[in-house]
Enzyme design. Structure first.
Site, short mmCIF file in Angstrom:
data_model
loop_
_atom_site.label_atom_id
_atom_site.label_comp_id
_atom_site.label_asym_id
_atom_site.label_seq_id
_atom_site.Cartn_x
_atom_site.Cartn_y
_atom_site.Cartn_z
N GLU A 6 45.27 31.06 -25.27
CA GLU A 6 43.85 30.55 -24.73
C GLU A 6 43.82 29.33 -23.59
O GLU A 6 43.77 28.74 -23.79
CB GLU A 6 43.33 29.61 -25.75
CG GLU A 6 43.56 29.70 -27.19
CD GLU A 6 42.55 29.50 -28.82
OE1 GLU A 6 41.55 29.23 -29.31
OE2 GLU A 6 43.08 27.86 -28.30
N PRO A 7 44.42 30.36 -22.52
CA PRO A 7 44.20 29.98 -21.60
C PRO A 7 43.06 29.89 -20.87
O PRO A 7 42.11 30.48 -20.63
CB PRO A 7 45.30 30.95 -20.74
CG PRO A 7 45.13 32.85 -21.12
CD PRO A 7 44.29 32.45 -22.58
N ARG B 75 42.26 26.66 -18.18
CA ARG B 75 42.69 26.36 -16.51
C ARG B 75 43.46 28.03 -15.70
O ARG B 75 43.33 27.66 -14.86
CB ARG B 75 43.56 25.17 -16.71
CG ARG B 75 44.22 24.60 -15.36
CD ARG B 75 45.22 23.46 -15.56
NE ARG B 75 45.36 22.62 -16.83
CZ ARG B 75 45.07 21.75 -17.02
NH1 ARG B 75 43.68 20.84 -15.48
NH2 ARG B 75 44.07 20.14 -17.61
N ARG C 130 39.41 14.18 -12.14
CA ARG C 130 40.19 14.13 -12.44
C ARG C 130 41.29 13.58 -11.99
O ARG C 130 42.63 13.28 -12.41
CB ARG C 130 41.12 15.98 -13.08
CG ARG C 130 40.32 17.38 -14.01
CD ARG C 130 40.94 18.23 -13.73
NE ARG C 130 42.17 17.73 -14.23
CZ ARG C 130 43.42 18.70 -13.64
NH1 ARG C 130 43.17 18.12 -12.10
NH2 ARG C 130 44.49 17.94 -14.33
N CYS D 262 29.77 4.57 -5.38
CA CYS D 262 29.80 2.36 -5.67
C CYS D 262 30.81 2.50 -6.99
O CYS D 262 30.71 2.21 -7.93
CB CYS D 262 28.18 2.17 -5.85
SG CYS D 262 27.80 2.84 -4.69
N GLU D 263 32.33 3.23 -6.52
CA GLU D 263 33.08 2.75 -7.52
C GLU D 263 34.71 3.27 -6.34
O GLU D 263 34.26 4.18 -5.90
CB GLU D 263 33.35 3.57 -8.37
CG GLU D 263 34.49 4.07 -9.42
CD GLU D 263 35.18 2.58 -9.65
OE1 GLU D 263 34.28 2.27 -10.50
OE2 GLU D 263 36.07 2.86 -10.07
N TYR E 87 37.77 22.26 -14.65
CA TYR E 87 37.59 20.74 -15.03
C TYR E 87 37.24 20.26 -14.60
O TYR E 87 37.50 19.33 -13.77
CB TYR E 87 38.55 20.67 -16.00
CG TYR E 87 39.59 21.32 -17.24
CD1 TYR E 87 38.73 21.36 -18.12
CD2 TYR E 87 40.54 21.94 -16.95
CE1 TYR E 87 39.38 21.79 -19.22
CE2 TYR E 87 40.95 22.99 -17.77
CZ TYR E 87 40.70 23.05 -19.10
OH TYR E 87 40.48 23.42 -20.43
#
Ligand code: PLP
Length: 463
Positions: free
Chosen positions: A320-321, A323, A360, A391-392, A421
């Protein structure tokens, strides 16, 4: 990553970049073939193009930030996985990495199957015409409604993740007059990371049923006893961004041990084994993932060897690839905004996106590379951190990067290997508008997921 408060001085004094970026690359303009999509190349005028279209033109037409996906590369990777595993095995693309109706059609045309893990993903798959029997439904807490939809649609596999689900799926199938093909997901006690794996006796996580002890064998016994279920095999998924097959070796050994126990206790040889996904890709120079044919050969050998030793017929293998198929096919294109040199530290380069289009780095400390793509430059390397506009202060896209010292507002920079992702985990933080995904193929570009608008935001806000 520090999770507790500390004085700003000492622990922030990591002025020297770590790991792979200890020294600037020899050529800041180079495009590492392992990291970039197949048709990406720098033209004679210094501008990078994908599918033959310069990024400057793409930015004009589609705006920034935006994800550009190389369709040829995506299709080639699908074919490579399907051919590597051959007709005696099944390749399921993990839809959670990135799913859209165009992607579903490419998968269908290239002969792949599809994993979904929510009602929304199932809807997308069916709407785009993926035959239900080529869909597998995953998840540790499928709702009654999701189970009903999956069974009614006739999905090829449901991967059972708990004792409750064994009963729920069986009852739903019986009520609908079906016999649902299912696998049981087990946890084998292998924790896989990029460069090593840890084999333990137990696994402390929410997915699956522990293989250690008697729970998994009991789950099999119950599934075999229920009329609504056709138990076809065992599923195991050991982690993500895995670079070699040694973790699969331990997983396969343990899963085959269960198959043998099932044969001995019930006289049944389960015909399938699903080894999950998690195959790694290159994000930064030096990352060196294995090719699909290498992985296929290794997994076939491992399962064959283990089954022979256990006196079992070799089951049909699934992988189940996610990425490994979509990750390398796309890059994110950003426009450079403010540039803030901090003396003795580094230069902060702000872009027009950030953690809302790539979480990520903040979430997993993921590493990325970045390149100036709108023009060539032979300026000296400048130690940089590419940050977003949110704002982080943890809003970092590329933690340690070298960009040319003549970088200026309005330049376009691109972060490669963002196909997996990134859009699928994108958010509306700060009411950011999620970027579009543009597929590029043979000199033509088309939007497959459009950019969000402020109207989209307000549509959900009922006032
Ligand atoms: C996430 C996941 C995958 C895909 O993982 P990748 O790292 O994208 O290959 C496959 N199978 C299962 C069960 C998963 O949870």
């Amino acid at each position: 990553m520090s999770r507790s408060a500390h004085p700003a001085g000492p622990r922030h004094a990591d002025v020297l970049p770590e790991g792979h970026y200890a020294a600037p690359p020899a050529d800041l303009s180079a495009l590492d073939r392992k990291i970039w999509a197949r048709t990406v190349a720098r033209g004679d005028d210094g501008t990078v193009a994908v599918g033959g279209i310069p990024v400057t033109r793409l930015a004009e037409e589609f705006g920034t930030p935006a994800y550009f996906l190389d369709e040829e590369d995506f299709r080639a990777r699908c074919r490579a996985w399907a051919e590597a595993f051959g007709p005696g095995a099944d390749v399921f693309y993990a839809g959670k990495a990135f799913l859209s109706r165009a992607v579903v059609r490419w998968l269908y045309e290239e002969g792949l199957n599809l994993d979904v893990c929510s009602g929304g993903e199932l809807r997308t798959a069916l709407d785009a015409g993926m035959p239900a029997e080529r869909i597998a439904f995953h998840g540790n807490n499928k709702s009654a409604e999701e189970i009903e939809r999956a069974v009614a649609a006739g999905v090829g596999r449901i991967v059972l993740d708990s004792f409750q689900e064994i009963v729920r799926v069986a009852h739903t199938a019986q009520r609908l007059g079906r016999r649902q093909k299912v696998l049981i997901r087990v946890t084998v006690g292998v924790e896989a990371h990029t460069h090593e794996f840890i084999a333990t006796a137990h696994e402390d996580q929410k997915f699956g049923i522990p293989l250690a002890g008697d729970q998994a064998a009991e789950a099999v016994r119950r599934a075999l006893a229920l009329d609504g279920l056709e138990l076809v095999g065992i599923h195991s998924h050991i982690g993500s961004q895995i670079f070699d097959t040694s973790g699969f070796e331990v997983a396969a050994h343990r899963v085959v041990g269960l198959l043998k126990r099932v044969r001995d206790e019930h006289g049944v040889e389960l015909p399938e084994i699903d080894l999950g996904g998690g195959l790694g890709i290159a994000y930064i120079p030096g990352d060196d993932p294995r090719e699909p044919h290498h992985i296929a050969k290794a997994l076939h050998e491992i399962v064959g060897r283990e089954c022979e030793a256990a006196g079992l017929r070799s089951p049909r293998i699934s992988v189940e690839p996610g990425r490994a198929i979509v990750g390398p096919t796309a890059f994110t294109l950003y426009e450079v905004g403010t540039i803030k040199p901090l003396e003795g530290l580094r230069t902060y380069v702000s872009v027009d996106g950030g953690m809302s289009d790539n979480i990520r780095t903040a979430l997993y400390d993921a590493e990325y590379s970045v390149v100036l793509v709108s023009r060539a430059s032979d300026a000296a390397p400048m130690l940089s951190r590419v940050v977003g506009k949110h704002c982080e202060s943890g809003d970092i896209v590329v933690k340690d990067a070298f960009l040319p010292a003549d970088l200026a507002p309005g330049d376009l920079i691109a972060v490669p290997a963002t196909g997996a992702y990134c859009r699928s985990m994108a958010s509306n933080y700060n009411h950011a508008l999620r970027p579009p995904v543009v597929a590029v193929s043979e000199g033509a570009a088309r939007v497959i997921v459009r950019r969000e608008t402020e109207e989209d935001l307000l549509r959900l806000d009922v006032g």
